[in-house]
Scaffold this motif. Structure first.
Motif, PDB file in Angstrom:
ATOM      1  N   THR A 322       0.906  -1.355   0.007  1.00 42.58           N
ATOM      2  CA  THR A 322       0.045   0.106   0.016  1.00 42.58           C
ATOM      3  C   THR A 322       1.046   1.240   0.128  1.00 42.58           C
ATOM      4  O   THR A 322       0.554   2.279  -0.760  1.00 42.58           O
ATOM      5  CB  THR A 322      -0.743   0.028   1.271  1.00 42.58           C
ATOM      6  N   GLY A 323       1.861   1.167   0.642  1.00 39.90           N
ATOM      7  CA  GLY A 323       2.954   2.336   0.783  1.00 39.90           C
ATOM      8  C   GLY A 323       3.618   2.506  -0.674  1.00 39.90           C
ATOM      9  O   GLY A 323       3.720   3.725  -1.173  1.00 39.90           O
ATOM     10  N   LEU A 324       3.695   1.679  -1.361  1.00 37.95           N
ATOM     11  CA  LEU A 324       4.319   1.701  -2.676  1.00 37.95           C
ATOM     12  C   LEU A 324       3.146   2.095  -3.651  1.00 37.95           C
ATOM     13  O   LEU A 324       3.352   2.905  -4.474  1.00 37.95           O
ATOM     14  CB  LEU A 324       4.769   0.260  -3.199  1.00 37.95           C
ATOM     15  N   GLU A 325       1.846   1.633  -3.458  1.00 33.85           N
ATOM     16  CA  GLU A 325       0.730   2.332  -4.285  1.00 33.85           C
ATOM     17  C   GLU A 325       0.615   3.702  -4.047  1.00 33.85           C
ATOM     18  O   GLU A 325       0.452   4.491  -5.166  1.00 33.85           O
ATOM     19  CB  GLU A 325      -0.436   1.573  -3.803  1.00 33.85           C
ATOM     20  N   ARG A 326       0.740   4.237  -2.747  1.00 29.69           N
ATOM     21  CA  ARG A 326       0.575   5.666  -2.639  1.00 29.69           C
ATOM     22  C   ARG A 326       1.796   6.356  -3.314  1.00 29.69           C
ATOM     23  O   ARG A 326       1.715   7.394  -3.892  1.00 29.69           O
ATOM     24  CB  ARG A 326       0.696   6.061  -1.014  1.00 29.69           C
ATOM     25  N   HIS A 327       2.888   6.044  -3.164  1.00 29.66           N
ATOM     26  CA  HIS A 327       4.019   6.620  -3.718  1.00 29.66           C
ATOM     27  C   HIS A 327       4.040   6.476  -5.103  1.00 29.66           C
ATOM     28  O   HIS A 327       4.420   7.740  -5.725  1.00 29.66           O
ATOM     29  CB  HIS A 327       5.386   5.728  -3.402  1.00 29.66           C
ATOM     30  N   LEU A 328       3.665   5.401  -5.948  1.00 25.01           N
ATOM     31  CA  LEU A 328       3.569   5.518  -7.467  1.00 25.01           C
ATOM     32  C   LEU A 328       2.609   6.554  -8.155  1.00 25.01           C
ATOM     33  O   LEU A 328       2.707   7.182  -8.862  1.00 25.01           O
ATOM     34  CB  LEU A 328       3.502   4.242  -7.939  1.00 25.01           C
ATOM     35  N   ARG A 329       1.319   6.452  -7.134  1.00 24.48           N
ATOM     36  CA  ARG A 329       0.373   7.407  -7.641  1.00 24.48           C
ATOM     37  C   ARG A 329       0.792   8.745  -7.609  1.00 24.48           C
ATOM     38  O   ARG A 329       0.479   9.705  -8.320  1.00 24.48           O
ATOM     39  CB  ARG A 329      -0.829   7.225  -6.850  1.00 24.48           C
ATOM     40  N   ARG A 330       1.613   9.107  -6.580  1.00 28.46           N
ATOM     41  CA  ARG A 330       1.909  10.473  -6.419  1.00 28.46           C
ATOM     42  C   ARG A 330       3.125  10.813  -7.724  1.00 28.46           C
ATOM     43  O   ARG A 330       3.023  11.991  -8.122  1.00 28.46           O
ATOM     44  CB  ARG A 330       2.699  10.757  -4.972  1.00 28.46           C
TER      45      ARG A 330
END
Length: 409
Positions: A322-330
């Motif tokens: 989930t942390g990776l998902e947030r980073h990639l979306r940003r």
């Protein structure tokens, strides 16, 4: 393991303490080497080497890493290569893994081909080199250290264990490790896998004796195949539906059994052995499936034997994914990132063994060209032809993610 001209943990270079590495700098650095990375991928693609024979690929990778100023160790767990990049600021040590071997002749779907890079490992290796070169160019602003792990022998599920046995995590001090794999999504997109990953693999045998052993074995094999809840897609529409199902919460792939084969094989003194392999999700279902196979075997007055524990599933922890998902979306844009809601049922990954030691993330990198058949994005299909623009996407995504993770002390 040999360490001809490298150290696992050389001190980081001195440098000015400017602002941290940011995505804009990563994007600019990636753009400046993108054409060269495409040429590297084509070079590797034209010289495929199967599991255990990755000498040329490993040497090419080692040369590129040394040229970028990394401390390089070769011969790790076979032909594995490890490059250590130390930033100018304090931080953590994180790792990135890329597999290097090609698909052996005949190990494909949709037809038979010669040995070749039909699983995208040439692209994976190129992305790993690109990330190393980009971050090396920004090392004066980089916090912590990044270990680049180029793994041999993924296709036969032996390379990860060999590198682990050779101490790759202990010697690098990596606290987490990350990886990409090609997938059939549109080029320029990524799919993260919080709570999912890739299924494990289990194998067993049932031996039948007696004058009618051959006929009984055929019937037994059919009964075992009947345990499958999913079968390989046969048409283009089936493949498109598989992609939809992988993104559907609590969909048809939330729980599955994929019987890869149940194959009668002649034994000694007229006996016949039915060799079986299967994948399932969730991983705990291995016990259930084994019991089902034992029950089927008992109906034929035989015993099912499972000589080893199942090869483990790859599982990306929910928090890390989930942390990776947030980073990639940003960093890449909200619409460029999707979330897998199931594990692909037909393939596995020995990256799972790293995940048993330290946290991992595992991300699918879209390689399907606009308008191309879905088969061109499916690893191990004879039509597999990834769009090389995915290389730049992978480098931008992983360079930013690794820089962020290494910065968090």
């Amino acid at each position: 393991m040999t360490t001809p001209n490298a150290a696992w943990a050389a001190p980081g270079p001195a440098g000015p303490t400017h602002r941290p590495v940011d995505q804009r700098s990563i994007d600019a650095a990636t753009g400046s080497i993108e054409a060269d990375l495409v040429a590297l991928r084509r070079d590797i693609h034209e010289h495929p080497e199967v599991a255990g024979e990755e000498r040329r690929t490993a040497a090419l990778v080692a040369d590129r890493l040394r040229a970028a100023g990394l401390a390089v160790t070769t011969g790790v767990g076979g032909h594995g290569v490890v490059g250590m990049l130390h930033g100018a600021r304090k931080g953590r040590t994180v790792a990135y893994r890329a597999d290097m071997d090609a698909v052996q002749a005949g190990q494909t779907t949709g037809g038979v081909t010669d040995t070749g890079h039909l699983c995208g490992h040439d692209l994976h290796t190129t992305v790993g080199v690109g990330v190393a070169e980009v971050l090396a160019g920004l090392r004066s602003r980089l916090s912590g250290s990044v270990a680049f792990v180029f793994q041999p022998a993924e296709e036969n599920l032996t390379g990860a264990q060999a590198m682990l046995d050779d101490g790759v995590l202990r010697r690098t001090g990596a606290r987490e490790i990350h990886a990409l794999h090609c997938g059939p999504m549109p080029v320029g997109t990524l799919a993260v896998t919080p709570g999912f990953g890739m299924p494990g693999l289990d194998r067993g045998t049932v031996t039948l004796t007696g004058p009618d052993a051959a006929a009984r074995a055929q019937a037994l094999a059919a009964d075992i195949m009947g345990l499958a809840t999913i079968r390989r897609p046969q048409t283009l529409d089936d493949m498109e539906q598989l992609i939809v199902d992988l993104g559907t919460p609590d969909g048809p792939l939330a729980r599955f059994v994929n019987i890869q084969h149940a194959t009668p094989q002649p034994g000694t003194n007229g006996s016949v052995t039915v060799a079986t392999s299967y994948r399932c999700w969730p991983e705990a279902r291995h016990l259930e499936v084994r019991d089902n196979i034992r029950a089927i075997a008992a109906g034929y007055d035989a015993d099912a034997e499972f000589p080893a524990a199942p090869f483990p599933a790859l599982l990306c922890p929910e928090r890390d994914g989930t942390g990776l998902e947030r980073h990639l979306r940003r960093s890449l844009g909200h619409d460029q990132v999707s979330r897998m809601q199931a594990a692909p049922p037909f393939n596995g990954e020995d990256f799972a063994l790293f995940g048993q030691r330290i946290p991992v993330t595992y991300t699918f990198l879209g390689v399907r060209s606009p308008g191309a058949l879905v088969t061109t994005g499916f690893p191990h299909h004879v039509d597999f032809e990834p769009d090389e623009r995915a290389i730049g996407t992978g480098v931008r995504a992983m360079a930013g993610w690794l820089a962020e993770r290494a910065r968090r002390g």
